[in-house]
Design a protein around this motif. Structure first.
Motif, short mmCIF file in Angstrom:
data_model
loop_
_atom_site.label_atom_id
_atom_site.label_comp_id
_atom_site.label_asym_id
_atom_site.label_seq_id
_atom_site.Cartn_x
_atom_site.Cartn_y
_atom_site.Cartn_z
N HIS A 63 -7.87 1.44 1.03
CA HIS A 63 -7.57 0.77 2.30
C HIS A 63 -7.42 1.84 3.37
CE1 HIS A 63 -3.34 1.61 1.22
NE2 HIS A 63 -3.11 1.54 2.51
N ILE A 64 -7.37 1.40 4.60
CA ILE A 64 -7.43 2.37 5.71
C ILE A 64 -6.08 2.48 6.41
CG2 ILE A 64 -8.66 3.01 7.84
CD1 ILE A 64 -11.05 1.46 6.92
N ASN A 65 -5.66 3.72 6.61
CA ASN A 65 -4.45 3.99 7.40
C ASN A 65 -4.85 4.75 8.66
OD1 ASN A 65 -2.34 3.02 5.53
ND2 ASN A 65 -3.21 4.56 4.17
N ASP A 66 -3.85 5.06 9.48
CA ASP A 66 -4.17 5.83 10.67
C ASP A 66 -4.51 7.28 10.32
OD1 ASP A 66 -1.56 6.42 9.92
OD2 ASP A 66 -0.65 6.07 11.89
N THR A 67 -3.64 7.94 9.58
CA THR A 67 -3.80 9.38 9.34
C THR A 67 -3.56 9.71 7.87
OG1 THR A 67 -1.47 9.72 9.76
CG2 THR A 67 -2.95 10.00 11.64
N ALA A 68 -3.94 10.92 7.50
CA ALA A 68 -3.66 11.38 6.13
C ALA A 68 -2.16 11.50 5.91
CB ALA A 68 -4.33 12.73 5.89
N SER A 69 -1.42 11.78 6.97
CA SER A 69 0.04 11.86 6.82
C SER A 69 0.57 10.53 6.31
CB SER A 69 0.69 12.21 8.16
OG SER A 69 0.15 13.41 8.66
N SER A 70 0.09 9.43 6.89
CA SER A 70 0.53 8.10 6.42
C SER A 70 -0.01 7.81 5.03
CB SER A 70 0.04 6.99 7.36
OG SER A 70 0.60 7.14 8.63
N SER A 71 -1.29 8.16 4.79
CA SER A 71 -1.88 7.86 3.49
C SER A 71 -1.11 8.57 2.38
CB SER A 71 -3.35 8.29 3.45
OG SER A 71 -4.12 7.48 4.31
N SER A 72 -0.78 9.85 2.60
CA SER A 72 -0.05 10.59 1.55
C SER A 72 1.36 10.02 1.38
CB SER A 72 0.01 12.08 1.90
OG SER A 72 -1.28 12.63 1.77
N LEU A 73 1.97 9.63 2.47
CA LEU A 73 3.31 9.04 2.38
C LEU A 73 3.27 7.77 1.53
CD1 LEU A 73 6.29 8.80 3.26
CD2 LEU A 73 5.50 7.66 5.33
N VAL A 74 2.29 6.93 1.79
CA VAL A 74 2.17 5.67 1.04
C VAL A 74 1.90 5.96 -0.44
CG1 VAL A 74 0.66 3.65 0.77
CG2 VAL A 74 1.46 4.30 3.05
N ALA A 75 1.00 6.93 -0.69
CA ALA A 75 0.67 7.27 -2.09
C ALA A 75 1.91 7.78 -2.81
CB ALA A 75 -0.42 8.34 -2.11
N LEU A 76 2.68 8.64 -2.13
CA LEU A 76 3.83 9.23 -2.81
C LEU A 76 4.97 8.21 -2.96
CD1 LEU A 76 3.57 12.78 -1.23
CD2 LEU A 76 3.02 12.10 -3.59
N ALA A 77 4.99 7.22 -2.10
CA ALA A 77 5.97 6.13 -2.30
C ALA A 77 5.61 5.35 -3.56
CB ALA A 77 5.99 5.21 -1.07
N ALA A 78 4.31 5.18 -3.80
CA ALA A 78 3.88 4.50 -5.03
C ALA A 78 4.26 5.35 -6.24
CB ALA A 78 2.37 4.24 -5.00
N ALA A 79 4.08 6.68 -6.11
CA ALA A 79 4.47 7.58 -7.21
C ALA A 79 5.96 7.43 -7.51
CB ALA A 79 4.14 9.02 -6.84
N ARG A 80 6.74 7.34 -6.46
CA ARG A 80 8.19 7.18 -6.64
C ARG A 80 8.51 5.84 -7.31
NH1 ARG A 80 12.02 6.90 -1.43
NH2 ARG A 80 11.09 4.82 -1.46
N HIS A 81 7.75 4.83 -6.93
CA HIS A 81 8.00 3.49 -7.49
C HIS A 81 7.70 3.44 -8.99
CE1 HIS A 81 8.84 -0.73 -7.07
NE2 HIS A 81 7.76 -1.02 -7.76
N ARG A 82 6.83 4.35 -9.45
CA ARG A 82 6.48 4.34 -10.88
C ARG A 82 7.61 4.93 -11.75
NH1 ARG A 82 1.01 7.08 -13.23
NH2 ARG A 82 2.25 8.97 -12.96
N LEU A 83 8.51 5.66 -11.11
CA LEU A 83 9.60 6.27 -11.88
C LEU A 83 10.64 5.21 -12.24
CD1 LEU A 83 10.16 9.47 -9.71
CD2 LEU A 83 8.88 9.29 -11.86
N PRO A 84 11.38 5.41 -13.32
CA PRO A 84 12.35 4.39 -13.74
C PRO A 84 13.68 4.49 -12.99
CG PRO A 84 12.28 6.18 -15.33
CD PRO A 84 11.29 6.54 -14.26
N VAL A 85 13.60 4.55 -11.66
CA VAL A 85 14.85 4.69 -10.90
C VAL A 85 15.02 3.59 -9.84
CG1 VAL A 85 15.25 7.17 -11.27
CG2 VAL A 85 13.73 6.45 -9.44
N ASP A 86 14.04 2.72 -9.74
CA ASP A 86 14.11 1.55 -8.85
C ASP A 86 14.66 1.86 -7.45
OD1 ASP A 86 13.72 -0.99 -8.02
OD2 ASP A 86 15.45 -1.86 -9.06
N VAL A 87 14.01 2.82 -6.81
CA VAL A 87 14.46 3.20 -5.46
C VAL A 87 14.22 2.06 -4.48
CG1 VAL A 87 14.18 4.86 -3.59
CG2 VAL A 87 14.03 5.62 -5.95
N ARG A 88 13.18 1.30 -4.73
CA ARG A 88 12.85 0.21 -3.81
C ARG A 88 14.06 -0.70 -3.60
NH1 ARG A 88 8.15 -4.04 -2.65
NH2 ARG A 88 9.55 -5.76 -2.19
N VAL A 89 14.74 -1.08 -4.66
CA VAL A 89 15.86 -1.99 -4.52
C VAL A 89 17.17 -1.24 -4.31
CG1 VAL A 89 17.24 -3.74 -5.75
CG2 VAL A 89 14.74 -3.78 -5.87
#
Ligand code: PLP
Length: 475
Positions: free
Chosen positions: A139-165
């Motif tokens: 999908h398309i974002n504005d910049t690589a800065s946003s794209s990497s942020l989104v990707a790394l948020a997904a990486a964080r979500h994969r960890l068993p620490v439930d940061v989202r909630v």
């Protein structure tokens, strides 16, 4: 004025705008790349208060010509060779213009059916062009800065620490999460760590070898140390085309390591990813197909106007789980059948960016895009050969793509000399270069990425560099 511009006035102003843009593009190479403007000068001629009464469009466009256009750094100039040079190509500008006319907000499929489906299709096209696996979803974002942020948020979500909630603060049971990138990685990676709550001190900047590629033994040691000391490695960012030298990290070995330790692999191919559409340059990027996420910016080297950054992920369900949050007012009857792009990142509203990329890919054709990228790389190789053959200068890094790092060889205070050399070359007008520091040494940097840059411009640059060198030696 009626509620908006009357149609006939809009049409004629749009024609004038078309002329302004066409004239600008036609004549941009005759201007100095950098404007002769001092800080605050533009502000000083702009009225402090906005106009109460409507002003005629022609007056506004006259002011655009008088105040704005001459006081810009000309990114579309063939002598713009700084940072990563870019071009808003004709087809891209047309796509951007159409998108402005439509003004759709593609947050949901319902709010922009063609916007959503074109984005999906165009991302799949580019994945194919780059020889990425068919299951990469983009999908398309504005910049690589946003794209990497989104990707790394997904990486964080994969960890068993439930940061989202549960968040990160006030949880002593959560170990520090760590992120790994080379000492050449872009600063946007550190910014992601800041935004995601990891903290800058948990970004491990891994040393690089003589060719500026991440050291896998050093990466292994860093991950092992963090694990042994109770920290939780979250992701490795491998850069394919680093910002300073365009070096390529050893992705296959890094992917092996990520698989061994269960760590997310994000590939930052913001610049060089575009070159992957040429098989010979794709061959310089083995292993990118093993990434969990990958970013490539068509606004850098695929002739698409700023902004346009594609983020690919291998597991879109995980990305959606990290971000999807659907309030009642955004529910639609077709939610289960369609893609709602708001589910794949932190933004709700989104511009119709795929239209310009679609126009660029179609109007140039994949072969046309390959030709232009090959030409840029060939020009860079020519320049590198001239530098290597001239005893006054030295290459500071290999040249895998279209950027060349070099410096003058002088005995006395080489950093200061090279700094003055750059200032002198840039002051001449026809070209604009930037600099970097490599292994502690000041380095000039030429990045070729503009559609209008031809061999003559690179020859002119080389002549200017030689002349500036002699002048400085003579002072
Ligand atoms: N990654 C790399 C390798 C870059 O060179 C850059 C910018 O030059 C970025 C990321 C950031 O790009 P953007 O301006 O799209 O955020």
């Amino acid at each position: 004025m009626s509620r908006d511009l009357p149609a006939d006035e809009f049409r004629s102003a749009m024609h004038r705008v078309a002329d302004l843009v066409a004239d600008y593009l036609e004549g941009v190479g005759d201007r100095p790349v950098l404007p002769a403007v001092k800080p605050g000068e533009v502000r000083s001629v702009l009225p402090a208060a906005p106009p109460e009464a409507p002003e005629p469009l022609d007056t506004i466009l006259d002011d655009y010509l008088r105040v704005i256009e001459p006081n810009l750094t000309h990114w579309n100039h063939p002598g713009f060779l700084a940072y990563f040079a870019i071009t808003g190509s004709g087809p891209g500008i047309l796509g951007e213009t159409l998108a402005a006319g439509l003004n759709v907000n593609a947050m949901l499929w319902r709010t922009s059916p063609a916007g959503t489906e074109l984005e999906e299709r165009v991302c799949a096209w580019l994945a194919r062009m780059m020889d990425l696996p068919a299951d990469f979803r983009g999908h398309i974002n504005d910049t690589a800065s946003s794209s990497s942020l989104v990707a790394l948020a997904a990486a964080r979500h994969r960890l068993p620490v439930d940061v989202r909630v549960r968040g990160l603060s006030g949880r002593p049971e959560v170990p520090p999460l760590t992120l790994y990138a080379s000492d050449q990685a872009h600063s946007s990676i550190d910014k992601s760590a800041i935004v995601l709550g990891l903290g800058q001190e948990n970004v491990r900047r891994i040393e690089t070898d003589d060719e500026f590629r991440m050291s896998v033994p050093a990466l292994t040691r860093a991950i092992e140390r963090d694990r042994a000391e109770g920290r939780l490695p979250m992701a490795v960012v491998a850069t394919v085309g680093t910002t300073s030298t365009t070096s390529v990290d050893p992705v296959p070995e890094i992917a092996d390591l990520c698989a061994r330790f269960g760590v997310w692999l994000h590939v930052d191919a913001a610049y060089a990813g575009s070159a992957a559409i040429c098989p010979e340059y794709r061959a310089l990027m083995p292993g990118i197909e093993r990434a969990d996420s990958l970013v490539v910016n068509p606004h850098k080297w695929l002739f698409t106007p700023v902004d346009c950054s594609l983020l690919y992920v291998r597991d879109p369900a995980l990305l959606k789980a990290a971000f999807s949050l659907v309030p009642e007012y955004l529910r639609t009857a077709e939610d289960s059948e369609v893609t709602n792009l708001m589910d794949y990142g932190f933004q709700l509203g989104r511009r119709f960016r795929s239209l310009k990329l679609w126009m660029v890919i179609r109007a140039f054709g994949v072969e046309g895009l390959r030709e232009r990228i090959r030409e840029h790389c060939a020009l860079a190789r020519d320049l590198a050969a001239w530098i290597a053959a001239d005893p006054r200068f030295e290459l500071a890094a290999p040249v895998p793509f279209s950027a060349v790092c070099f410096r003058a060889r002088v005995e006395e205070d080489p950093d200061r000399f090279n700094e003055r050399l750059l200032a002198r070359v840039n002051a001449a007008g026809p070209v604009f270069l930037s600099h970097t520091v490599l292994k502690g040494r000041y380095t000039l940097r030429v990045a070729i990425g503009n559609l209008r840059t031809e061999r003559g411009h690179i020859e002119q640059l080389w002549e200017l560099v030689g002349r500036a060198y002699e002048e400085l030696r003579g002072e």
